[in-house]
Scaffold this active site. Sequence first.
Site, PDB file in Angstrom:
ATOM      1  N   LYS A 111       0.811  -1.225   0.000  1.00  0.00           N
ATOM      2  CA  LYS A 111       0.000   0.000   0.000  1.00  0.00           C
ATOM      3  C   LYS A 111       0.841   1.270   0.000  1.00  0.00           C
ATOM      4  O   LYS A 111       0.421   2.289  -0.525  1.00  0.00           O
ATOM      5  CB  LYS A 111      -0.914   0.011   1.232  1.00  0.00           C
ATOM      6  CG  LYS A 111      -1.927  -1.107   1.245  1.00  0.00           C
ATOM      7  CD  LYS A 111      -2.847  -1.019   2.448  1.00  0.00           C
ATOM      8  CE  LYS A 111      -2.210  -1.501   3.722  1.00  0.00           C
ATOM      9  NZ  LYS A 111      -2.065  -2.947   3.855  1.00  0.00           N
ATOM     10  N   LYS A 211      -6.122   2.762   2.198  1.00  0.00           N
ATOM     11  CA  LYS A 211      -6.840   2.046   1.137  1.00  0.00           C
ATOM     12  C   LYS A 211      -7.827   2.975   0.432  1.00  0.00           C
ATOM     13  O   LYS A 211      -8.008   2.899  -0.790  1.00  0.00           O
ATOM     14  CB  LYS A 211      -7.556   0.822   1.729  1.00  0.00           C
ATOM     15  CG  LYS A 211      -6.573  -0.252   2.178  1.00  0.00           C
ATOM     16  CD  LYS A 211      -7.237  -1.274   3.082  1.00  0.00           C
ATOM     17  CE  LYS A 211      -6.248  -2.357   3.481  1.00  0.00           C
ATOM     18  NZ  LYS A 211      -6.795  -3.217   4.552  1.00  0.00           N
TER      19      LYS A 211
END
Lengths: 328, 179
Positions: A111, A211
């Site tokens: 991420k 996210k």
Amino acid sequence: MKAVLIGLGSVGRGVAEMIATKNPGITITGIADSKSGCICNEGIDIAAVLEHKRRTGACGDPAISAMDVIKKADYDVLIEVTPTNALTGEPALGYIRAALAKKKHIVTSNKGPIALAYKELSALAKKKGVALRYEATVGGAIPIMHTLEDGLNGNEIIAIYGVLNGTCNYILTRMAAEGLTYEQALMEAREMGYAEADPTYDVKGIDAAIKLVILANTIWGNGTKLADVDLTGIDLLTPDALRLAEEGDCTIRLIAEAIPKKKILRVSPRLIEKSHPLVVEGTLNALTIETDMAKEITLTGRGAGSIETASAIIGDILYIRDHYGKRA
Amino acid sequence: MGGSILVDKVVHVQVSMKLEMKDSPGQLVAALKPISEVGGNIIAVLHHRDPDTTHHTLNVQIVLALPEGRLDRLVALLKEQGVHIQRIGKERLLYKRTVILIGHLMHTDLSDTVDQIDSTGFAEVCEISMSMPAINERSTSRVTIKATNRVDMDAAVAVLRRVAQQKSLLLIEPLEEIA
């Protein structure tokens, strides 16, 4: 199709095992962990490397670094699955830049680089004519990116909102079901292996926010940054809050939501009717995508796990094989 | 947003009307008939002859509940019956939203928190359930707010959000419909 695998933690092992056992037509020519690496352009014996890693804690030769593997091995795709560093994105960011410079496709579960440097990396990939794919970064096994780019092609995405952190969802599920305090539920999540020793990233909503940033940049290309997200975690919730919610046939879930037209970009615990499709149990994830034509689409599935994440990564690799032709 | 409207609920509209009609047999029944035609329910009927009237008219006050959006149709039907509508008082607060507040609610003056909503003039707190585990521990309450419409409700919740921030309270809002 040849690939190198950088990172041999839980996700890397899952990817290696699935490539070895399912034989999806992917040849691994290089593997590296944080201490060592190995290169074999004819194809690495994955089982032997995993066994070596199990016995010694290292996957190969300490003289070979991850960067050596990226620069010297013969491959088409870099599979980058090292741990996320949300502040710098490193070392993954450097690995991805180096592989893109060599015109290699990128598949990552990391991420950090995608949240921090999406604009730069996607522009570089485009310039080099290669793919940058990161299905595994959001929602684990759930094919969110595939749904957005293929299934919902031609739709205008109006809003996204959902449950993107399995640790928080587990804690909230247990608080509601058993009347546990936050501290008790967190302890249980640790024992189950669902929470880190330092749970800050999860329970403060930072992981869900990262996210959300990745999704927002993917969908709207709006340069969203982590600092733009309005953040509230679950660590101050009381058992009474869940009980009072229950009395109204509701419960509480940590919801990440982005609605650009309303300038909403936030992660916060929310009251939600128990019958709502986003109310998933345990460590599951769920995401609703609201569009102009399709209206609401809700996807649910496993948000983490070694093999589950490998599903997303292998899906990305095979997507590249199918969409970038023999050249890849 | 089909199927997934959450904690917000639109209830029947409660309306009070002051009607004026001819003081002749059958008029009252004729005036009340359109209410059931639009799916409304009569809650109360108060009628009294205005003592100083010179026109032999009957004044009736009725309170009724009807599904939202039917009021215009009802007004048209009443006019067809020759009923003069002197006044319509529409129940203002149709929108309900429930939130949860966590923190030192009493020490931060809960009645002031409620006042800040009530003093907006377009929204009010209509229900509070509270749980206080022990002195000096954070308490939790479920607060239901009523407001005239969605826009006012959003404004009222924005007020509460600001107050919660000032008083270091955790505000848990419902996930609402997006559209």
